[in-house]
Design an enzyme around this catalytic site. Structure first.
Site, PDB file in Angstrom:
ATOM      1  N   TYR A  33       2.298   6.765  18.246  1.00  0.00           N
ATOM      2  CA  TYR A  33       3.001   7.397  19.364  1.00  0.00           C
ATOM      3  C   TYR A  33       3.158   6.421  20.515  1.00  0.00           C
ATOM      4  CZ  TYR A  33      -1.257   7.975  22.207  1.00  0.00           C
ATOM      5  OH  TYR A  33      -2.375   7.741  22.961  1.00  0.00           O
ATOM      6  N   ARG A  52       5.773  -2.547  21.209  1.00  0.00           N
ATOM      7  CA  ARG A  52       4.443  -2.083  20.774  1.00  0.00           C
ATOM      8  C   ARG A  52       4.567  -1.034  19.670  1.00  0.00           C
ATOM      9  NH1 ARG A  52       0.371   0.347  25.159  1.00  0.00           N
ATOM     10  NH2 ARG A  52       1.789   2.116  25.017  1.00  0.00           N
ATOM     11  N   ARG A 100      -0.160  16.847  -0.119  1.00  0.00           N
ATOM     12  CA  ARG A 100      -1.339  16.170   0.412  1.00  0.00           C
ATOM     13  C   ARG A 100      -2.003  15.260  -0.621  1.00  0.00           C
ATOM     14  NH1 ARG A 100      -6.721  16.362   1.219  1.00  0.00           N
ATOM     15  NH2 ARG A 100      -7.446  15.732   3.287  1.00  0.00           N
ATOM     16  N   HIS A 102      -4.161  11.233  -0.182  1.00  0.00           N
ATOM     17  CA  HIS A 102      -4.468  10.196   0.813  1.00  0.00           C
ATOM     18  C   HIS A 102      -3.540   8.987   0.737  1.00  0.00           C
ATOM     19  CE1 HIS A 102      -8.037  12.621   1.324  1.00  0.00           C
ATOM     20  NE2 HIS A 102      -8.459  11.849   2.301  1.00  0.00           N
ATOM     21  N   LYS A 147      -1.506   2.042  18.327  1.00  0.00           N
ATOM     22  CA  LYS A 147      -1.428   3.294  19.104  1.00  0.00           C
ATOM     23  C   LYS A 147      -1.261   4.467  18.137  1.00  0.00           C
ATOM     24  CE  LYS A 147       0.334   4.961  23.548  1.00  0.00           C
ATOM     25  NZ  LYS A 147      -0.964   5.368  24.074  1.00  0.00           N
ATOM     26  N   GLU A 180     -12.470   0.080  26.985  1.00  0.00           N
ATOM     27  CA  GLU A 180     -11.397   0.673  27.805  1.00  0.00           C
ATOM     28  C   GLU A 180     -11.734   2.137  28.041  1.00  0.00           C
ATOM     29  OE1 GLU A 180      -7.653   0.835  25.625  1.00  0.00           O
ATOM     30  OE2 GLU A 180      -8.706   1.301  23.769  1.00  0.00           O
ATOM     31  N   LEU A 205      -6.318  -0.917  23.321  1.00  0.00           N
ATOM     32  CA  LEU A 205      -4.864  -0.845  23.284  1.00  0.00           C
ATOM     33  C   LEU A 205      -4.329  -1.806  24.347  1.00  0.00           C
ATOM     34  CD1 LEU A 205      -2.475   0.818  22.031  1.00  0.00           C
ATOM     35  CD2 LEU A 205      -2.439   2.002  24.226  1.00  0.00           C
TER      36      LEU A 205
END
Ligand code: PDD
Length: 285
Positions: A33, A52, A100, A102, A147, A180, A205
């Protein structure tokens, strides 16, 4: 006015927007995101955010759902349709919808979701008075440079901060160094007025606000160094602050209940904050 979201190639009403129950973002947090600021109806630092985003996608081997040029058109359209002047744009890309399992599905298209909403600029009280942070062990994975939408440790950390009456939690690695905040980058100013922030390794990040502040620091000729610092060094620093898209630059005046410097926002942080405001206003020009 009804809010509008962009979901998987369509503009839809926000209140009825939905993704499939087998979206891998929902089941595995298999997605990335970005959060971008909107100032005077314009998106701030759009290009570095897209750089990014592409890096995060590449690291997770998720295909980009569209070109940057097309993405910019959709992002701006979502801002426009929601009539956002000052606020944020949220963009999420999951690996897609599949039964579903993995391992990566054989043929799945990434699902792009974009929303935008009006958000008041950071409370002037927060900027004027600064905020308190607590410190916590960093329990996240070793790829915090991506991210990813997997944010459970960040969610738990922010909640602990709130319950402690603090604004943010600074996470601390096994060597005792601050990595962070849960949604912000961490900075200190040492006694000789050197700005210090951790180098952008896999433990943090690389914030777009962080990069903008580093540019300002270089341009204005302030002393700075990218290196790790301990909680004790932060507590005895002359200033401390945090940065993020949603906060800009906010002074940290207390760490684990210990006042930093004078216990008030420091002079250097204030100056950098002013420069950063000018930077976002220029983006909107
Ligand atoms: N958070 N570190 C973490 C863990 C973050 O989640 C963020 C951003 C930052 C600062 O990055 P930037 O300057 O690019 O916003 C640092 C966003 C705003 C969020 O999750 O809401």
């Amino acid at each position: 006015m009804s809010r509008v979201a962009y979901v998987d190639r369509q503009y839809v009403l926000h209140r009825s927007a939905a993704v499939h129950i087998e979206d891998r973002g929902y089941q595995f947090a298999d997605g990335v995101y970005e959060v971008l600021a909107v100032v005077a109806g314009r998106i701030v630092d759009e290009d570095p955010h897209l750089v990014r985003l592409k890096r995060s996608l590449a690291e997770l081997r998720i295909a980009a759902p569209m070109s940057d040029a097309a993405l910019k058109i959709v992002m701006r359209e979502v801002v426009r349709r929601n009539r956002v002047q000052y606020g944020i744009l949220y963009l999420q890309i999951s690996r897609g919808v599949a039964r579903r399992d993995h391992s990566f599905p054989a043929a799945t298209k990434p699902v792009l979701v974009i929303t935008s909403r009006t958000r008041k600029p950071t409370d002037s009280g927060i900027t004027e008075q600064g905020v308190a942070v607590i410190t916590l062990p960093d329990i996240r994975w070793q790829r915090c440079d991506i991210k990813s939408i997997a944010l459970l440790p960040n969610v738990l950390g922010k909640q602990l901060a709130r319950e402690a009456g603090a604004y943010e939690a600074w996470q601390v690695d096994r060597e005792g160094h601050v990595t962070e905040g849960t949604s912000t980058n961490a900075w200190i100013v040492t006694g000789d007025r050197t700005v210090v922030t951790r180098k952008a390794d896999n433990a943090i990040l690389n914030g777009i606000t962080r990069l903008a502040i580093l540019d300002i620091i270089r341009r204005e000729g302030y002393r700075f160094v990218e290196r790790s610092f301990t909680v004790d060094e932060a507590k005895s620093a002359s200033e401390a602050f945090l940065t993020s898209t949603t906060n800009g630059l906010v002074s940290v005046v207390k760490i684990d209940g210990i006042p930093v410097g004078s216990g008030e926002p420091g002079q250097l942080a204030r100056r950098l904050c002013d420069h950063y405001r000018a930077h976002t206003a220029a983006a909107a020009a």
